[in-house]
Design an enzyme around this catalytic site. Structure first.
Site, PDB file in Angstrom:
ATOM      1  N   HIS A 148     211.766  46.614 -68.392  1.00  0.00           N
ATOM      2  CA  HIS A 148     212.322  45.943 -69.449  1.00  0.00           C
ATOM      3  C   HIS A 148     210.908  46.326 -70.201  1.00  0.00           C
ATOM      4  CE1 HIS A 148     215.958  43.984 -68.355  1.00  0.00           C
ATOM      5  NE2 HIS A 148     215.225  43.868 -67.165  1.00  0.00           N
TER       6      HIS A 148
ATOM      7  N   GLY B 160     184.094  51.670 -49.147  1.00  0.00           N
ATOM      8  CA  GLY B 160     184.539  50.596 -49.765  1.00  0.00           C
ATOM      9  C   GLY B 160     186.075  50.361 -50.071  1.00  0.00           C
ATOM     10  N   ARG B 161     186.548  51.564 -50.649  1.00  0.00           N
ATOM     11  CA  ARG B 161     188.003  51.249 -50.890  1.00  0.00           C
ATOM     12  C   ARG B 161     189.108  51.252 -49.530  1.00  0.00           C
ATOM     13  NH1 ARG B 161     185.361  55.328 -53.244  1.00  0.00           N
ATOM     14  NH2 ARG B 161     185.727  57.348 -52.617  1.00  0.00           N
TER      15      ARG B 161
ATOM     16  N   LYS C 171     179.880  45.921 -49.512  1.00  0.00           N
ATOM     17  CA  LYS C 171     179.251  46.737 -48.578  1.00  0.00           C
ATOM     18  C   LYS C 171     177.765  46.824 -48.792  1.00  0.00           C
ATOM     19  CE  LYS C 171     179.850  51.382 -47.243  1.00  0.00           C
ATOM     20  NZ  LYS C 171     180.467  52.788 -47.418  1.00  0.00           N
TER      21      LYS C 171
ATOM     22  N   GLU D  12     177.661  42.793 -60.187  1.00  0.00           N
ATOM     23  CA  GLU D  12     178.739  41.762 -60.683  1.00  0.00           C
ATOM     24  C   GLU D  12     178.837  40.713 -59.580  1.00  0.00           C
ATOM     25  OE1 GLU D  12     178.923  44.949 -60.617  1.00  0.00           O
ATOM     26  OE2 GLU D  12     180.166  45.639 -62.581  1.00  0.00           O
TER      27      GLU D  12
ATOM     28  N   LYS E 259     176.886  52.548 -64.482  1.00  0.00           N
ATOM     29  CA  LYS E 259     176.086  51.608 -64.155  1.00  0.00           C
ATOM     30  C   LYS E 259     174.523  51.508 -64.522  1.00  0.00           C
ATOM     31  CE  LYS E 259     178.247  50.787 -59.489  1.00  0.00           C
ATOM     32  NZ  LYS E 259     178.248  50.848 -57.959  1.00  0.00           N
TER      33      LYS E 259
ATOM     34  N   GLU F  56     189.551  56.856 -57.151  1.00  0.00           N
ATOM     35  CA  GLU F  56     188.237  56.531 -56.926  1.00  0.00           C
ATOM     36  C   GLU F  56     187.870  57.833 -55.827  1.00  0.00           C
ATOM     37  OE1 GLU F  56     185.033  53.307 -57.166  1.00  0.00           O
ATOM     38  OE2 GLU F  56     185.663  53.417 -55.180  1.00  0.00           O
TER      39      GLU F  56
HETATM   40  O1  F6P Z   1     181.078  51.124 -58.042  1.00  0.00           O
HETATM   41  C1  F6P Z   1     182.145  51.485 -57.522  1.00  0.00           C
HETATM   42  C2  F6P Z   1     182.131  50.722 -56.081  1.00  0.00           C
HETATM   43  O2  F6P Z   1     180.918  51.247 -55.425  1.00  0.00           O
HETATM   44  C3  F6P Z   1     183.236  50.840 -55.167  1.00  0.00           C
HETATM   45  O3  F6P Z   1     183.176  51.980 -54.420  1.00  0.00           O
HETATM   46  C4  F6P Z   1     183.412  49.557 -54.197  1.00  0.00           C
HETATM   47  O4  F6P Z   1     184.317  49.258 -53.819  1.00  0.00           O
HETATM   48  C5  F6P Z   1     182.614  48.643 -55.254  1.00  0.00           C
HETATM   49  O5  F6P Z   1     181.656  49.378 -56.389  1.00  0.00           O
HETATM   50  C6  F6P Z   1     181.947  47.311 -54.732  1.00  0.00           C
HETATM   51  O6  F6P Z   1     180.928  47.751 -53.915  1.00  0.00           O
HETATM   52  P1  F6P Z   1     180.085  46.806 -52.835  1.00  0.00           P
HETATM   53  O7  F6P Z   1     181.268  46.274 -51.894  1.00  0.00           O
HETATM   54  O8  F6P Z   1     178.948  47.570 -52.448  1.00  0.00           O
HETATM   55  O9  F6P Z   1     179.926  45.706 -53.651  1.00  0.00           O
END
Ligand code: F6P
Length: 567
Positions: free
Chosen positions: A396, A279-280, A216, A222, A524, A365
């Protein structure tokens, strides 16, 4: 509840409101009631405490509630003005108050033809245009017309993203495997641990691989690290390629055109969504691109249709017969009055195995907050710990604790009745376990029944006396059963939207902003500081002795391993 370290002067008044106090009073009267007695007294309990919606059945009869409980829970929802807030959300009001944003994932699946306005602009034409762009693109890839730099069609799609840009489409692909394209495989890379992408790339060829970089913000460390590694792998593997060739293998999904361009992806190859999609909550947007390629646009539209149908149910049904509202209020009943700390999601459908992980983010979240909308300290528990795994495997592994542990853990059991793969007796065994578990959790087994059973098994009671207490089950463990006829794209859409709205309702009752996530920021920021220190080998920031000690240990072990490599 965790005591607040930072004591805000202002406290959220919720626990002193009439509806809350009435529930507290009621709780004291009914907390000991056993569900078995409720079932014995009311043979119609299932009929009265279950709802059908399209191909889905919600049975909430195995809950520690009476008619009075439900009435008081709905009073609480009304006191919180859930209906009013629901309309604000659907109407594009900026209910994400800390970020000044509307919350309109529902617009992404608005199949009604009604306009949806944000800042006086109807967003539906842009939503439709993006869907059309994805249809054209995905059909080219699926039909083999999208040709890579070496003249070959795409056989492998790698979605690079994390959190909402990974979990949603990943879960949808797993859930809808029976609808998958025969010759295209879709992979998901999220972890910045190089092992993840390394293991993936080993099996792929640059000439037939398409990367979707989904983020987003397009600033997530990452994702960008993995995307750069993928780009290097592509360039190294492909040899002499032009910018045009890269464009055939890298596309972006984002709200941030500037950053997409900086990364080196032409905005022509960018699929957009908007800041009013959290995002979620983004699997319905262009973030779903990997799943669209996997299941095809028509199936994706079915997913949207199913979600839209649930949106309509949520918007129009009275609170009393509204699935998301019922689930939300039951969750509040256990979390805030019985002090249940967690809630488990237990799918009895292998294809739904990623649902618990997806809901962990969606729920925790959103509602893992301790300050209310007005910035006041909450004096009540908010989001529960959501966890779970495939039910049958869990039986199990961890069900022992559900049955005989000391904690109250409300559960959602989810099953589909018809499967594409019904090998011999597998389906019935799975279904019988699904049904038996909620029954066992509810009924339990008392001392007399246990004795009776031992006798029936021909075991002499005096020899089993020391075993007896261990064989008793309290029961009275609440569960919801959510049963769908078949896990189709449409049914999945409805199921996911139901959970989204459940989360929304709980957020409203707790007076939270469910659509920001400030809690992920601090880690972060600190990681950035520590990264500088790891890369430079110098101490640049102040740390507690634990963090400093761990940092030193990392450095020492790395130094040692570099030295031994040199030798
Ligand atoms: O750090 C959490 C977060 O911002 C989530 O809310 C989001 O889904 C995820 O990181 C990834 O964010 P992006 O889509 O901006 O890479």
């Amino acid at each position: 509840m965790r005591p607040a370290r930072v004591i805000l002067n202002a406290k959220s008044p919720l626990i002193n409101t009439p509806a809350w106090l009435a529930l507290l009073d009621h709780y004291k009267k009914v907390k000991k009631i056993h569900m078995l007695d409720l079932f014995e007294k009311d043979p119609q309990r299932f009929e009265r405490y279950s709802i059908k919606f399209n191909d889905m059945l919600l049975d909430f009869s195995k809950n520690r509630v009476t008619d009075e409980t439900m009435k008081l829970l709905f009073d609480l929802a009304r006191q919180a003005r859930v209906e009013e807030w629901r309309d604000k959300m659907f109407n594009g009001e900026k209910i994400n108050n800390t970020e000044g944003r509307a919350v309109l994932h529902t617009a992404l699946r608005n199949r009604s033809g009604r306009p949806v306005f944000v800042d006086d602009e109807n967003v539906m034409p842009a939503v439709e245009a993006e869907l059309e762009k994805m249809r054209v693109f995905s059909e080219k890839v699926r039909s083999g017309q999208w040709i890579g730099y070496a003249g070959l069609p795409i056989t492998n799609v790698v979605n690079i993203g994390i959190g909402g840009s990974d979990l949603g489409p990943n879960m949808v692909c797993r859930a809808l495997t029976p609808y998958a394209h025969n010759n295209i495989r879709v992979h998901f890379v999220s972890n910045v641990d190089g092992t993840h992408i390394d293991q993936m790339l080993k099996h792929l060829r640059p000439e037939t691989t398409l990367f979707i970089v989904a983020s987003k913000t397009f600033t997530t460390q990452e994702t960008l690290t993995n995307a750069n590694t993928a780009k290097k792998w592509f360039l190294d593997g492909a040899g002499r390629v032009t910018e045009d060739d890269i464009a055939k293998h890298f596309v972006a999904v984002s709200t941030n055109e500037e950053e997409v361009e900086k990364f080196g992806i032409d905005p022509v190859n960018m699929f957009r969504f908007w800041d009013w999609v959290g995002g979620r909550y983004s699997l319905w947007s262009a973030v779903g691109l990997a799943s669209i390629i996997y299941i095809g646009m028509d199936n994706f539209i079915e997913l949207l249709e199913g979600a839209h149908e649930m949106d309509e149910h949520f918007r129009s049904e009275s609170l009393e017969s509204n699935m998301p509202v019922i689930l939300a209020m039951l969750g509040i009943w256990y979390g805030n009055f019985f002090n249940a700390e967690s809630s488990a999601v237990l799918p009895y459908d292998h294809n739904l195995r990623m649902l618990p992980a997806y809901l962990e983010q969606a729920d925790m979240e959103s509602n893992g907050k301790s300050v209310d909308r007005q910035g006041r300290q909450t004096t009540y528990s908010t989001g529960k710990i959501i966890w779970g795994a495939e039910g049958i495997n869990g039986q199990h592994a961890f069900y022992q604790l559900l049955h005989q542990g000391t904690r109250l853990i409300p559960t959602d059991f989810i099953a589909s009745i018809q499967s594409d793969v019904c090998l011999r007796n597998h389906c019935d065994i799975l279904a019988s376990n699904f049904l038996a578990q909620t029954e066992a959790l509810m009924r339990g087994r008392n001392m007399d029944k246990t004795r009776e059973q031992l006798e029936k098994a021909g075991i002499e009671l005096h020899k089993a006396e020391n075993r007896l207490p261990h064989m008793i089950f309290e029961g009275n463990q609440p569960s919801n059963s959510i049963v769908i006829k078949k896990l189709t794209p449409r049914a999945l859409g409805s199921l996911l939207a139901m959970y989204e709205h459940k989360i929304f309702v709980q957020g409203i009752v707790w007076n939270l902003n469910s659509y920001d996530q400030w809690g992920v920021e601090l880690g972060k920021k600190l990681a950035k500081n520590i990264l500088q220190e790891l890369e430079s080998g110098e101490n640049m920031h102040e740390h507690d002795s634990s963090t400093q000690g761990l940092l030193d240990w990392f450095r020492e072990v790395r130094r040692e391993s570099m030295e031994s490599e040199k030798q």
